[in-house]
Design a protein around this motif. Structure first.
Motif, PDB file in Angstrom:
ATOM      1  N   ARG A 159       1.217  -0.928   0.435  1.00  0.00           N
ATOM      2  CA  ARG A 159      -0.099  -0.087   0.041  1.00  0.00           C
ATOM      3  C   ARG A 159       0.763   1.275   0.252  1.00  0.00           C
ATOM      4  O   ARG A 159       1.581   1.213  -0.027  1.00  0.00           O
ATOM      5  N   GLY A 160       0.236   2.254  -0.284  1.00  0.00           N
ATOM      6  CA  GLY A 160       0.633   3.322  -0.091  1.00  0.00           C
ATOM      7  C   GLY A 160       1.048   3.903   1.203  1.00  0.00           C
ATOM      8  O   GLY A 160       0.426   4.169   2.412  1.00  0.00           O
ATOM      9  N   LEU A 161       2.247   5.139   1.438  1.00  0.00           N
ATOM     10  CA  LEU A 161       2.236   5.355   2.487  1.00  0.00           C
ATOM     11  C   LEU A 161       1.593   7.068   2.563  1.00  0.00           C
ATOM     12  O   LEU A 161       0.750   7.685   1.845  1.00  0.00           O
ATOM     13  N   LEU A 162       0.081   6.272   3.969  1.00  0.00           N
ATOM     14  CA  LEU A 162       0.043   8.001   4.186  1.00  0.00           C
ATOM     15  C   LEU A 162       1.202   9.534   5.092  1.00  0.00           C
ATOM     16  O   LEU A 162       1.574   9.177   5.909  1.00  0.00           O
ATOM     17  N   ILE A 163       2.207  10.546   4.299  1.00  0.00           N
ATOM     18  CA  ILE A 163       2.122  11.299   5.173  1.00  0.00           C
ATOM     19  C   ILE A 163       1.869  12.675   4.848  1.00  0.00           C
ATOM     20  O   ILE A 163       1.655  13.594   4.444  1.00  0.00           O
ATOM     21  N   VAL A 164       1.186  12.876   6.113  1.00  0.00           N
ATOM     22  CA  VAL A 164       1.065  14.115   6.252  1.00  0.00           C
ATOM     23  C   VAL A 164       1.745  15.445   7.264  1.00  0.00           C
ATOM     24  O   VAL A 164       2.696  15.102   7.478  1.00  0.00           O
ATOM     25  N   VAL A 165       2.109  16.206   6.571  1.00  0.00           N
ATOM     26  CA  VAL A 165       2.709  17.939   6.850  1.00  0.00           C
ATOM     27  C   VAL A 165       1.674  18.731   7.352  1.00  0.00           C
ATOM     28  O   VAL A 165       0.448  18.901   6.846  1.00  0.00           O
ATOM     29  N   GLU A 166       2.320  19.083   8.126  1.00  0.00           N
ATOM     30  CA  GLU A 166       1.051  19.998   9.438  1.00  0.00           C
ATOM     31  C   GLU A 166       2.376  21.300   9.343  1.00  0.00           C
ATOM     32  O   GLU A 166       3.698  20.970   9.417  1.00  0.00           O
ATOM     33  N   ASN A 195       6.861  19.789  -3.574  1.00  0.00           N
ATOM     34  CA  ASN A 195       7.995  20.267  -4.244  1.00  0.00           C
ATOM     35  C   ASN A 195       8.694  18.111  -3.613  1.00  0.00           C
ATOM     36  O   ASN A 195       8.580  17.427  -4.406  1.00  0.00           O
ATOM     37  N   LEU A 196       7.974  17.523  -2.809  1.00  0.00           N
ATOM     38  CA  LEU A 196       7.663  16.273  -1.804  1.00  0.00           C
ATOM     39  C   LEU A 196       7.634  15.371  -3.107  1.00  0.00           C
ATOM     40  O   LEU A 196       7.966  14.678  -3.674  1.00  0.00           O
ATOM     41  N   VAL A 197       5.979  15.406  -3.305  1.00  0.00           N
ATOM     42  CA  VAL A 197       5.317  14.689  -4.455  1.00  0.00           C
ATOM     43  C   VAL A 197       6.624  14.948  -5.939  1.00  0.00           C
ATOM     44  O   VAL A 197       6.615  13.951  -6.355  1.00  0.00           O
ATOM     45  N   THR A 198       6.385  16.007  -6.098  1.00  0.00           N
ATOM     46  CA  THR A 198       7.665  15.165  -7.506  1.00  0.00           C
ATOM     47  C   THR A 198       8.521  14.694  -7.468  1.00  0.00           C
ATOM     48  O   THR A 198       8.913  13.968  -7.860  1.00  0.00           O
ATOM     49  N   SER A 199       9.431  14.962  -5.737  1.00  0.00           N
ATOM     50  CA  SER A 199      10.639  14.113  -6.147  1.00  0.00           C
ATOM     51  C   SER A 199      10.061  12.591  -5.583  1.00  0.00           C
ATOM     52  O   SER A 199      11.125  12.489  -6.063  1.00  0.00           O
ATOM     53  N   SER A 230      13.085  27.212   8.877  1.00  0.00           N
ATOM     54  CA  SER A 230      13.769  28.414   8.877  1.00  0.00           C
ATOM     55  C   SER A 230      14.840  28.476   7.794  1.00  0.00           C
ATOM     56  O   SER A 230      15.245  29.703   7.739  1.00  0.00           O
ATOM     57  N   GLN A 231      15.307  27.424   6.973  1.00  0.00           N
ATOM     58  CA  GLN A 231      16.475  27.291   6.550  1.00  0.00           C
ATOM     59  C   GLN A 231      15.967  27.272   5.027  1.00  0.00           C
ATOM     60  O   GLN A 231      14.926  28.180   4.845  1.00  0.00           O
ATOM     61  N   SER A 232      17.586  27.052   4.435  1.00  0.00           N
ATOM     62  CA  SER A 232      16.479  28.014   2.706  1.00  0.00           C
ATOM     63  C   SER A 232      15.626  27.052   2.254  1.00  0.00           C
ATOM     64  O   SER A 232      15.424  25.454   2.564  1.00  0.00           O
ATOM     65  N   LYS A 233      14.868  27.234   1.416  1.00  0.00           N
ATOM     66  CA  LYS A 233      14.033  26.570   0.619  1.00  0.00           C
ATOM     67  C   LYS A 233      14.858  25.424   0.251  1.00  0.00           C
ATOM     68  O   LYS A 233      13.747  24.113   0.384  1.00  0.00           O
ATOM     69  N   GLU A 234      15.685  25.070   0.118  1.00  0.00           N
ATOM     70  CA  GLU A 234      16.437  24.151  -0.699  1.00  0.00           C
ATOM     71  C   GLU A 234      17.250  23.091   0.668  1.00  0.00           C
ATOM     72  O   GLU A 234      16.195  21.685   0.387  1.00  0.00           O
ATOM     73  N   ASP A 235      17.162  24.272   1.715  1.00  0.00           N
ATOM     74  CA  ASP A 235      17.741  23.552   2.790  1.00  0.00           C
ATOM     75  C   ASP A 235      16.791  22.175   3.402  1.00  0.00           C
ATOM     76  O   ASP A 235      16.543  20.656   3.840  1.00  0.00           O
ATOM     77  N   ILE A 289      12.955  17.257   4.172  1.00  0.00           N
ATOM     78  CA  ILE A 289      12.434  16.394   3.748  1.00  0.00           C
ATOM     79  C   ILE A 289      12.414  15.102   3.896  1.00  0.00           C
ATOM     80  O   ILE A 289      11.882  14.151   3.873  1.00  0.00           O
ATOM     81  N   TRP A 290      13.591  15.177   2.583  1.00  0.00           N
ATOM     82  CA  TRP A 290      13.550  14.259   1.740  1.00  0.00           C
ATOM     83  C   TRP A 290      14.672  12.729   2.332  1.00  0.00           C
ATOM     84  O   TRP A 290      13.432  12.401   2.805  1.00  0.00           O
ATOM     85  N   ASP A 291      15.045  13.697   2.958  1.00  0.00           N
ATOM     86  CA  ASP A 291      15.968  12.641   4.459  1.00  0.00           C
ATOM     87  C   ASP A 291      15.288  12.518   5.301  1.00  0.00           C
ATOM     88  O   ASP A 291      15.492  10.858   5.530  1.00  0.00           O
TER      89      ASP A 291
END
Ligand code: NYM
Ligand code: MG
Length: 211
Positions: free
Chosen positions: A5-12, A25-29, A177-182, A187-189
């Motif tokens: 099954r897929g994972l349910l990832i919640v972002v708050e 970004n996360l969806v794209t990656s 508070s970090q840069s968008k890229e960081d 999040i990816w890690d």
């Protein structure tokens, strides 16, 4: 072998924490990584309940605090069947806000926290909860809050405090508070290590939130 099954990832997070950008970004990656993924956003403003919520948020209508709280919850419940089918078919869902926002915003307005939790008990249990944490001064430096109801400094400070009451050890805290890229890299890690941890222990979908 049955498809996993897929994972349910919640972002708050509070308003202006960069949640929506990072969810995109996360969806794209994840897709680039070969994982069937969809973005889900609560409130879903397109449904009947969503239209009432949208009008309330845009201050075009007024509603009792309890009533709007229940509408936000109903807006999640009505999505559960479709979302659980997607997850069971192997689609991973990245969910921009969930019941934690529901409780944090309503209890920040003064409603009892336990009362606020009740209507969402038994929703789908997330596999991963990310919290994008951003200091209120930083949030304001980013061009300030918008025009919607709740987008006020004093309330947002309270909302963050309420989120912290809901947080448990499983929450993944991201320094927004970090840069968008960081932020994106963190999040990816975090997702990669959560996936590694879940790998062989992934349970069938559960409607167990706060049970
Ligand atoms: N919000 C969102 C709630 O008050 N309760 C809820 O259950 C949810 C999902 O709606 N300020 C609030 C938080 C936001 C607003 O969300 C709209 P967004 O992600 O800013 O469009
Ligand atoms: Mg907002």
């Amino acid at each position: 072998m049955a498809q996993q099954r897929g994972l349910l990832i919640v972002v708050e997070g509070c308003d202006r924490s960069g949640k929506s950008t990072q969810c995109d970004n996360l969806v794209t990656s994840l897709k680039q990584d070969g994982i069937d993924t969809e973005l889900v956003k609560f409130p879903d403003r397109t449904t009947q309940t969503g239209k009432m919520i949208d009008s309330y948020l845009q201050q075009k209508s007024d509603l009792d605090d309890h009533a709007i709280h229940l509408l936000f919850s109903a807006n999640r419940w009505e999505a559960m069947k479709a979302l659980s089918e997607k997850l069971n078919n192997g689609t991973t869902l990245v969910v921009d806000r969930y019941a934690f926002s529901g409780v944090a915003f309503s209890s920040a307005k003064g409603l009892d926290l336990e009362w606020c939790r009740n209507p969402d008990i038994g929703l789908l249990t997330p596999d991963v909860i990310l919290f994008l944490d951003l200091d209120i001064d930083e949030a304001e430096k980013r061009g300030g809050f918008g025009q919607e109801r709740y987008e006020k400094r004093e309330l947002q400070i309270k909302v963050r405090q309420e989120f912290m009451k809901l947080k448990d050890d499983s929450w993944k805290m991201i320094d927004a508070s970090q840069s968008k890229e960081d932020v994106q890299r963190d999040i990816w890690d975090t997702i990669q290590s959560s996936k590694a941890q879940l790998k062989d222990t992934i349970q069938p979908l559960q409607f167990n939130l706060w049970k």
